[in-house]
Design a protein around this motif. Structure first.
Motif, PDB file in Angstrom:
ATOM      1  N   GLU A 153       0.816  -1.210   0.000  1.00 53.92           N
ATOM      2  CA  GLU A 153       0.000   0.000   0.000  1.00 53.92           C
ATOM      3  C   GLU A 153       0.858   1.272   0.000  1.00 53.92           C
ATOM      4  O   GLU A 153       0.376   2.351  -0.351  1.00 53.92           O
ATOM      5  N   ASP A 154       2.131   1.158   0.365  1.00 53.95           N
ATOM      6  CA  ASP A 154       3.006   2.322   0.334  1.00 53.95           C
ATOM      7  C   ASP A 154       3.277   2.796  -1.092  1.00 53.95           C
ATOM      8  O   ASP A 154       3.745   3.921  -1.295  1.00 53.95           O
ATOM      9  N   LEU A 155       3.025   1.946  -2.084  1.00 53.82           N
ATOM     10  CA  LEU A 155       3.234   2.314  -3.481  1.00 53.82           C
ATOM     11  C   LEU A 155       1.973   2.855  -4.142  1.00 53.82           C
ATOM     12  O   LEU A 155       2.040   3.410  -5.241  1.00 53.82           O
ATOM     13  N   SER A 156       0.835   2.695  -3.493  1.00 51.17           N
ATOM     14  CA  SER A 156      -0.442   3.055  -4.116  1.00 51.17           C
ATOM     15  C   SER A 156      -0.502   4.524  -4.499  1.00 51.17           C
ATOM     16  O   SER A 156      -0.862   4.884  -5.632  1.00 51.17           O
ATOM     17  N   GLY A 157      -0.151   5.389  -3.560  1.00 54.37           N
ATOM     18  CA  GLY A 157      -0.222   6.819  -3.839  1.00 54.37           C
ATOM     19  C   GLY A 157       0.721   7.245  -4.942  1.00 54.37           C
ATOM     20  O   GLY A 157       0.380   8.088  -5.783  1.00 54.37           O
ATOM     21  N   ALA A 158       1.912   6.637  -4.965  1.00 52.72           N
ATOM     22  CA  ALA A 158       2.907   7.019  -5.969  1.00 52.72           C
ATOM     23  C   ALA A 158       2.428   6.683  -7.375  1.00 52.72           C
ATOM     24  O   ALA A 158       2.537   7.503  -8.301  1.00 52.72           O
ATOM     25  N   VAL A 159       1.910   5.462  -7.568  1.00 51.33           N
ATOM     26  CA  VAL A 159       1.505   5.072  -8.921  1.00 51.33           C
ATOM     27  C   VAL A 159       0.258   5.827  -9.362  1.00 51.33           C
ATOM     28  O   VAL A 159       0.148   6.235 -10.525  1.00 51.33           O
ATOM     29  N   VAL A 160      -0.682   6.075  -8.459  1.00 54.79           N
ATOM     30  CA  VAL A 160      -1.879   6.837  -8.826  1.00 54.79           C
ATOM     31  C   VAL A 160      -1.501   8.279  -9.167  1.00 54.79           C
ATOM     32  O   VAL A 160      -1.991   8.854 -10.141  1.00 54.79           O
ATOM     33  N   PHE A 161      -0.611   8.855  -8.380  1.00 52.83           N
ATOM     34  CA  PHE A 161      -0.155  10.217  -8.642  1.00 52.83           C
ATOM     35  C   PHE A 161       0.471  10.332 -10.034  1.00 52.83           C
ATOM     36  O   PHE A 161       0.111  11.206 -10.833  1.00 52.83           O
ATOM     37  N   LEU A 162       1.399   9.439 -10.366  1.00 47.94           N
ATOM     38  CA  LEU A 162       2.091   9.522 -11.655  1.00 47.94           C
ATOM     39  C   LEU A 162       1.200   9.113 -12.823  1.00 47.94           C
ATOM     40  O   LEU A 162       1.493   9.460 -13.969  1.00 47.94           O
ATOM     41  N   ALA A 163       0.108   8.391 -12.538  1.00 47.89           N
ATOM     42  CA  ALA A 163      -0.830   7.997 -13.587  1.00 47.89           C
ATOM     43  C   ALA A 163      -1.921   9.035 -13.822  1.00 47.89           C
ATOM     44  O   ALA A 163      -2.636   8.964 -14.828  1.00 47.89           O
ATOM     45  N   SER A 164      -2.027  10.002 -12.935  1.00 52.43           N
ATOM     46  CA  SER A 164      -3.164  10.926 -12.953  1.00 52.43           C
ATOM     47  C   SER A 164      -2.795  12.288 -13.513  1.00 52.43           C
ATOM     48  O   SER A 164      -1.625  12.594 -13.771  1.00 52.43           O
ATOM     49  N   SER A 165      -3.801  13.132 -13.653  1.00 50.31           N
ATOM     50  CA  SER A 165      -3.592  14.496 -14.130  1.00 50.31           C
ATOM     51  C   SER A 165      -2.792  15.341 -13.145  1.00 50.31           C
ATOM     52  O   SER A 165      -2.269  16.400 -13.518  1.00 50.31           O
ATOM     53  N   ALA A 166      -2.674  14.876 -11.910  1.00 47.67           N
ATOM     54  CA  ALA A 166      -1.908  15.615 -10.909  1.00 47.67           C
ATOM     55  C   ALA A 166      -0.439  15.729 -11.278  1.00 47.67           C
ATOM     56  O   ALA A 166       0.266  16.617 -10.786  1.00 47.67           O
ATOM     57  N   SER A 167       0.046  14.847 -12.173  1.00 52.06           N
ATOM     58  CA  SER A 167       1.467  14.848 -12.534  1.00 52.06           C
ATOM     59  C   SER A 167       1.694  15.264 -13.984  1.00 52.06           C
ATOM     60  O   SER A 167       2.716  14.907 -14.572  1.00 52.06           O
ATOM     61  N   ASP A 168       0.780  16.040 -14.555  1.00 53.02           N
ATOM     62  CA  ASP A 168       0.890  16.376 -15.979  1.00 53.02           C
ATOM     63  C   ASP A 168       2.116  17.221 -16.322  1.00 53.02           C
ATOM     64  O   ASP A 168       2.494  17.288 -17.494  1.00 53.02           O
ATOM     65  N   PHE A 169       2.744  17.874 -15.343  1.00 49.43           N
ATOM     66  CA  PHE A 169       3.954  18.652 -15.612  1.00 49.43           C
ATOM     67  C   PHE A 169       5.186  18.005 -14.975  1.00 49.43           C
ATOM     68  O   PHE A 169       6.216  18.640 -14.793  1.00 49.43           O
ATOM     69  N   ILE A 170       5.062  16.708 -14.673  1.00 46.43           N
ATOM     70  CA  ILE A 170       6.183  15.951 -14.115  1.00 46.43           C
ATOM     71  C   ILE A 170       6.554  14.866 -15.113  1.00 46.43           C
ATOM     72  O   ILE A 170       5.741  14.004 -15.435  1.00 46.43           O
ATOM     73  N   THR A 171       7.758  14.904 -15.606  1.00 48.41           N
ATOM     74  CA  THR A 171       8.193  13.913 -16.581  1.00 48.41           C
ATOM     75  C   THR A 171       9.710  13.773 -16.532  1.00 48.41           C
ATOM     76  O   THR A 171      10.428  14.720 -16.202  1.00 48.41           O
ATOM     77  N   GLY A 172      10.189  12.565 -16.805  1.00 44.30           N
ATOM     78  CA  GLY A 172      11.609  12.300 -16.762  1.00 44.30           C
ATOM     79  C   GLY A 172      12.173  12.144 -15.368  1.00 44.30           C
ATOM     80  O   GLY A 172      13.389  12.179 -15.176  1.00 44.30           O
ATOM     81  N   GLN A 173      11.298  11.922 -14.386  1.00 53.69           N
ATOM     82  CA  GLN A 173      11.720  11.862 -12.989  1.00 53.69           C
ATOM     83  C   GLN A 173      11.675  10.433 -12.442  1.00 53.69           C
ATOM     84  O   GLN A 173      10.952   9.581 -12.964  1.00 53.69           O
ATOM     85  N   THR A 174      12.432  10.204 -11.378  1.00 50.35           N
ATOM     86  CA  THR A 174      12.391   8.934 -10.653  1.00 50.35           C
ATOM     87  C   THR A 174      11.974   9.211  -9.218  1.00 50.35           C
ATOM     88  O   THR A 174      12.626  10.002  -8.519  1.00 50.35           O
ATOM     89  N   LEU A 175      10.886   8.601  -8.805  1.00 50.70           N
ATOM     90  CA  LEU A 175      10.362   8.764  -7.457  1.00 50.70           C
ATOM     91  C   LEU A 175      10.801   7.566  -6.615  1.00 50.70           C
ATOM     92  O   LEU A 175      10.367   6.441  -6.859  1.00 50.70           O
ATOM     93  N   TYR A 176      11.669   7.809  -5.640  1.00 51.13           N
ATOM     94  CA  TYR A 176      12.152   6.734  -4.764  1.00 51.13           C
ATOM     95  C   TYR A 176      11.179   6.570  -3.607  1.00 51.13           C
ATOM     96  O   TYR A 176      10.954   7.497  -2.826  1.00 51.13           O
ATOM     97  N   VAL A 177      10.588   5.380  -3.531  1.00 49.49           N
ATOM     98  CA  VAL A 177       9.662   5.040  -2.446  1.00 49.49           C
ATOM     99  C   VAL A 177      10.389   4.006  -1.600  1.00 49.49           C
ATOM    100  O   VAL A 177      10.214   2.804  -1.757  1.00 49.49           O
ATOM    101  N   ASP A 178      11.260   4.495  -0.734  1.00 57.43           N
ATOM    102  CA  ASP A 178      12.236   3.617  -0.097  1.00 57.43           C
ATOM    103  C   ASP A 178      12.427   3.858   1.390  1.00 57.43           C
ATOM    104  O   ASP A 178      13.401   3.391   1.983  1.00 57.43           O
ATOM    105  N   GLY A 179      11.509   4.606   2.005  1.00 59.95           N
ATOM    106  CA  GLY A 179      11.644   4.889   3.435  1.00 59.95           C
ATOM    107  C   GLY A 179      12.880   5.682   3.760  1.00 59.95           C
ATOM    108  O   GLY A 179      13.316   5.711   4.920  1.00 59.95           O
ATOM    109  N   GLY A 180      13.464   6.349   2.781  1.00 61.49           N
ATOM    110  CA  GLY A 180      14.630   7.198   3.017  1.00 61.49           C
ATOM    111  C   GLY A 180      15.965   6.541   2.766  1.00 61.49           C
ATOM    112  O   GLY A 180      17.013   7.160   2.951  1.00 61.49           O
ATOM    113  N   MET A 181      15.969   5.289   2.299  1.00 60.44           N
ATOM    114  CA  MET A 181      17.228   4.544   2.174  1.00 60.44           C
ATOM    115  C   MET A 181      18.257   5.252   1.294  1.00 60.44           C
ATOM    116  O   MET A 181      19.450   5.258   1.596  1.00 60.44           O
ATOM    117  N   THR A 182      17.824   5.831   0.173  1.00 62.12           N
ATOM    118  CA  THR A 182      18.787   6.440  -0.739  1.00 62.12           C
ATOM    119  C   THR A 182      19.208   7.839  -0.297  1.00 62.12           C
ATOM    120  O   THR A 182      20.045   8.466  -0.966  1.00 62.12           O
TER     121      THR A 182
END
Length: 254
Positions: free
Chosen positions: A222-251
């Motif tokens: 479920e920690d990935l749910s928000g990330a994939v919906v965000f990048l699939a939705s109109s909320a991210s229409d001006f976000i492209t070429g990016q990498t979203l790390y969902v890693d609890g801060g590891m990197t």
């Protein structure tokens, strides 16, 4: 929050019959998308599609083809486009892992990793690109890893393929974003799934994960749910070429 609403959109998630892929497909279905569940066999894909439909009320379709075979990818996407049109959302999730010291790593295993983790994303993205660019819209999301950026002993080829996923996403951004298509990557950290259960149950390794992760725990699907919906939705229409790390801060820490 209508900018996150995926009603009326079609999403294809490769490798979504189990594990992280299934979680991503479920999240997109819950957000309103009709979802194409992809698996290795027609029976598995259809079964998972039915289960997601029953759980979410979404319209689903099970589809099976070899993501590493150019002919099968072409036929699979053609079948999907005939039935539902070009997908609005593509999630390149299909992947695998192999571990061995580099001097013991066979060329056959290297080529299998490369084909499954990287070539598949190239083939499927290339197949949907004409329809997305003709329509003037689309979302391509490829699944990388913390190993897109960090290495560990025994997985050098895997790291190379996942680093390639990130750079492929940036290259596709350059090609496709002028045509209204956003291309991004999600890089999960260590997630507890059916596939990683042996690692979760390994007390020494699990202790390393929790101590190395600032959030102090394994990721849950479920920690990935928000990330994939965000990048699939109109909320991210001006976000492209990016990498979203969902890693609890590891990197972010040493």
């Amino acid at each position: 929050m209508t900018i996150f609403d995926l009603t009326g959109r079609t999403a294809l998630v490769t490798g979504s019959s189990r594990g992280i892929g299934r979680g991503l497909a479920t999240a997109l279905a819950e957000a309103g998308a009709r979802v194409v569940v992809h698996g290795r066999t027609p029976e598995t894909a259809r079964s998972t599609a039915r289960e997601i439909a029953e759980a979410t009320g979404a319209t689903t379709l099970g589809l099976a083809f070899d993501v590493t075979d150019e002919g099968q990818v072409g036929a699979g996407i053609a079948e999907l486009e005939e039935r539902w049109g070009t997908p609005d959302i593509l999630v390149n999730n299909a992947g695998m892992q192999k571990r061995a010291p580099i001097h013991e790593f066979s060329v056959a295993d290297w080529e299998q990793l490369l084909a499954t983790n990287l070539t598949s994303a190239f083939l499927i993205s290339r197949a949907v690109a004409p329809g997305m660019t003709a329509r003037g819209s689309g979302k391509i999301i490829s699944i990388g890893s913390v190993q897109s950026r960090l290495a560990r002993p025994g997985i050098a080829p895997y790291c190379a393929t996942k680093g390639g996923v990130v750079m492929l996403s940036q290259g596709l951004c350059a090609d496709l974003s002028p045509h209204g298509v956003q291309v991004n990557a999600i890089a999960p950290g260590y997630f507890a799934t059916e596939l990683t259960r042996p690692l979760v149950e390994d007390e020494e390794f699990s202790a390393w994960v929790t101590s190395r992760t600032p959030a102090g725990r394994w990721g849950q699907l479920e920690d990935l749910s928000g990330a994939v919906v965000f990048l699939a939705s109109s909320a991210s229409d001006f976000i492209t070429g990016q990498t979203l790390y969902v890693d609890g801060g590891m990197t972010s820490v040493v």
